[in-house]
Design a protein around this motif. Structure first.
Motif, mmCIF file in Angstrom:
data_model
loop_
_atom_site.group_PDB
_atom_site.id
_atom_site.type_symbol
_atom_site.label_atom_id
_atom_site.label_comp_id
_atom_site.label_asym_id
_atom_site.label_seq_id
_atom_site.Cartn_x
_atom_site.Cartn_y
_atom_site.Cartn_z
ATOM 1 N N PHE A 29 -83.201 -28.699 69.003
ATOM 2 C CA PHE A 29 -84.141 -28.898 70.098
ATOM 3 C C PHE A 29 -85.567 -28.748 69.565
ATOM 4 O O PHE A 29 -85.838 -27.922 68.690
ATOM 5 C CB PHE A 29 -83.904 -27.874 71.211
ATOM 6 C CG PHE A 29 -82.809 -28.263 72.166
ATOM 7 C CD1 PHE A 29 -83.073 -28.427 73.514
ATOM 8 C CD2 PHE A 29 -81.517 -28.463 71.719
ATOM 9 C CE1 PHE A 29 -82.074 -28.784 74.397
ATOM 10 C CE2 PHE A 29 -80.504 -28.815 72.591
ATOM 11 C CZ PHE A 29 -80.784 -28.984 73.942
ATOM 12 N N LYS A 30 -86.477 -29.561 70.100
ATOM 13 C CA LYS A 30 -87.881 -29.445 69.749
ATOM 14 C C LYS A 30 -88.714 -30.117 70.832
ATOM 15 O O LYS A 30 -88.189 -30.818 71.705
ATOM 16 C CB LYS A 30 -88.149 -30.084 68.388
ATOM 17 C CG LYS A 30 -87.771 -31.556 68.303
ATOM 18 C CD LYS A 30 -88.021 -32.085 66.905
ATOM 19 C CE LYS A 30 -87.628 -33.548 66.792
ATOM 20 N NZ LYS A 30 -87.881 -34.068 65.432
ATOM 21 N N LEU A 31 -90.032 -29.914 70.785
ATOM 22 C CA LEU A 31 -90.935 -30.539 71.735
ATOM 23 C C LEU A 31 -91.179 -31.991 71.333
ATOM 24 O O LEU A 31 -91.572 -32.274 70.203
ATOM 25 C CB LEU A 31 -92.267 -29.774 71.789
ATOM 26 C CG LEU A 31 -92.209 -28.381 72.432
ATOM 27 C CD1 LEU A 31 -93.506 -27.635 72.184
ATOM 28 C CD2 LEU A 31 -91.927 -28.483 73.926
ATOM 29 N N VAL A 32 -90.924 -32.918 72.252
ATOM 30 C CA VAL A 32 -91.053 -34.340 71.943
ATOM 31 C C VAL A 32 -91.741 -35.077 73.091
ATOM 32 O O VAL A 32 -91.824 -34.586 74.216
ATOM 33 C CB VAL A 32 -89.679 -35.000 71.680
ATOM 34 C CG1 VAL A 32 -88.983 -34.347 70.513
ATOM 35 C CG2 VAL A 32 -88.813 -34.939 72.920
ATOM 36 N N LYS A 33 -92.193 -36.302 72.766
ATOM 37 C CA LYS A 33 -92.751 -37.198 73.774
ATOM 38 C C LYS A 33 -91.640 -38.105 74.294
ATOM 39 O O LYS A 33 -91.046 -38.869 73.534
ATOM 40 C CB LYS A 33 -93.879 -38.034 73.166
ATOM 41 C CG LYS A 33 -95.076 -37.212 72.698
ATOM 42 C CD LYS A 33 -96.141 -38.114 72.071
ATOM 43 C CE LYS A 33 -97.336 -37.299 71.589
ATOM 44 N NZ LYS A 33 -98.368 -38.167 70.952
ATOM 45 N N ILE A 34 -91.361 -38.004 75.580
ATOM 46 C CA ILE A 34 -90.273 -38.768 76.178
ATOM 47 C C ILE A 34 -90.495 -40.266 76.019
ATOM 48 O O ILE A 34 -89.559 -41.034 75.751
ATOM 49 C CB ILE A 34 -90.120 -38.406 77.664
ATOM 50 C CG1 ILE A 34 -89.625 -36.959 77.805
ATOM 51 C CG2 ILE A 34 -89.165 -39.362 78.367
ATOM 52 C CD1 ILE A 34 -88.255 -36.718 77.231
ATOM 53 N N HIS A 35 -91.742 -40.707 76.158
ATOM 54 C CA HIS A 35 -92.022 -42.143 76.089
ATOM 55 C C HIS A 35 -91.679 -42.723 74.721
ATOM 56 O O HIS A 35 -91.291 -43.900 74.620
ATOM 57 C CB HIS A 35 -93.495 -42.403 76.420
ATOM 58 C CG HIS A 35 -93.842 -42.066 77.842
ATOM 59 N ND1 HIS A 35 -95.110 -41.731 78.239
ATOM 60 C CD2 HIS A 35 -93.068 -41.983 78.957
ATOM 61 C CE1 HIS A 35 -95.120 -41.477 79.540
ATOM 62 N NE2 HIS A 35 -93.891 -41.618 79.990
#
Length: 446
Positions: A271-277
């Motif tokens: 898991f990590k912080l990502v840009k959904i777009h």
């Protein structure tokens, strides 16, 4: 993997390969390995690798331990002992195919690659062998194609096994699917990996041909005759198409195996912080060929309405799989709707109903974001709405769907503490909505 299973697939491969325990005992070898060691398979099986190399037993043991403890292929180097000649230097790649158990040591698949001292030769010493090399590569492609046919038959057996599991109320599903996925994953890894080598060999040969044509623009009559006999121009194009088609076939099987592994929870993604777009755009890029107009369908228009979203803490690979499953289903529905319209309506009516997919994102509040994917197909019958997230449920013909896509998507969204819902009506189509939680970076534990 048993020695018999290893030999079934390894014998058709040109690289020397060994099945070996983490203690160094040789369990099986393919024909290429016997040639490399200059020994029969009987002389190798049951013996220890350290007996046939000039490297120290400690080095061999340490390398095999590293292979047994890693999920990745481990690189190494050995020198094979020769009685009256200088030893043969080899590069090795080792990976565990069966983890260690209380009853037996780990089993490792070892691939050897012979290293030559003089890897570059004079161009005019090699040009006469070009046609033979190309024919050899063609034979390799035929062998790989035959292996692909074997895998297709295995997949048919897999589908029958999955139906049996559903009849038995999915008793022991996790163990069954995990075992089947593992057995398929091993041979497809060999095929998929060797396709890359075959493509590289082809590129190298093609570069050599072009270089020769530049350096020697006036070939001898014998070379001209050989080029004409093998239809060199056609051969260059046809081999590339053959490689691409086989790549697509092996990739399709790999995708099915990946879905099965995810369903049985064999893979734990980070898991990590990502840009959904970015994930949505990457998925649309992969599906671009299905969205474009073709001889059978007029194409699909994608309408994107993106809101400004915060970074989302998730597994990007798993989330992209959800997008892929939903978008693939939407494309299937739109193609089926267009096919039915073409059978029952005039071309004018067909033009008045263009196929469209809407992708909308928005920040609902400080706690959740929403992703909505909608199509204007014929919708899903209301009587089966409650079944669409069930494992193995599909409305597609046999062979066109595993029935696992939406079930896996449901599990993935739930593992992200999110929600996924579907609404559908024959008058306007189907919409899937996904809600994911917003996690502040300060709340994450690294």
């Amino acid at each position: 993997m048993t020695p018999d299973q290893f030999l079934t697939f390894a014998q058709v491969l040109p690289e020397p390969m060994l099945l070996i325990t983490s203690t160094g005992e040789i369990l099986a070898v393919n024909q290429s390995a016997t040639k490399l060691f200059s020994k029969t398979s009987k002389a190798l099986i049951g013996q220890y690798l350290s007996e046939f190399v000039t490297d120290s037993p400690e080095k061999v043991t340490d390398y095999l331990k590293a292979c047994a403890q890693s999920r990745q292929m481990i690189l190494g180097a050995f020198t094979i002992h020769q009685a009256q000649e200088e030893g043969i230097a080899c590069r090795s790649q080792g990976g565990v195919v069966q983890p260690r158990s209380p009853q037996s040591p780990a089993i490792i698949l070892l691939r050897l690659e012979k290293r030559k001292k003089n890897e570059f030769v004079v161009l005019n010493q090699k040009i006469h062998a070009l046609s033979k090399e190309i024919q050899q590569r063609q034979r390799i492609q035929v062998e790989l194609a035959q292996s692909n046919e074997t895998l297709k038959y295995t997949l048919i057996k897999l589908q029958n096994a999955l139906e049996a599991v559903q009849t038995e109320k999915m008793s022991g599903l996790g163990q069954l699917v995990a075992g089947i996925a593992h057995e398929i994953n091993n041979p497809i890894s060999f095929i998929h990996g060797n396709l890359a080598y075959a493509s590289e060999y082809y590129d190298d040969l093609l570069k050599l041909i072009h270089l020769y044509q530049q350096e020697y623009p006036q070939p001898t009559p014998k070379i001209e005759q050989a080029i004409g006999n093998i239809e060199l121009d056609f051969l260059q194009e046809d081999i590339q198409k053959l490689l691409q088609s086989m790549q697509m076939g092996s990739q399709r099987i790999a995708e099915i195996v990946k879905s099965l592994r995810n369903f049985s929870r064999l893979d734990e993604a980070k898991f990590k912080l990502v840009k959904i777009h970015e994930g949505l755009e990457a998925t649309l890029m992969i599906l671009q060929s299905r969205l474009k107009p073709s001889a059978e369908y007029s194409g699909i228009e994608v309408i994107k309405e993106y809101d400004e979203l915060p970074l989302i803490y998730c597994s990007p690979g798993q989330l992209n799989q959800v997008f892929m499953n939903i978008l693939n289903n939407a494309i299937d529905a739109l193609e089926e709707a267009e096919r039915l319209r073409s059978l029952a309506a005039s071309p004018e009516l067909k033009q008045n109903y263009p196929s469209r997919i809407w992708i909308c994102t928005e920040k609902l509040n400080d706690c959740y974001i929403a992703i909505r994917i909608k199509d204007n197909g014929n919708g899903i019958p209301s009587q089966i709405h409650h079944q669409i997230f069930n494992p193995f449920f599909t409305t597609k013909p046999v062979g066109q769907g595993t029935g696992l896509g939406l079930s896996i998507s449901y599990q993935i969204i739930e593992s992200h503490n999110g929600r996924i819902n579907m609404i559908s009506d024959p008058s306007w189509g189907t919409e899937f909505s996904i809600e994911l939680p917003i996690v502040e970076e300060s709340d994450l534990e690294y």
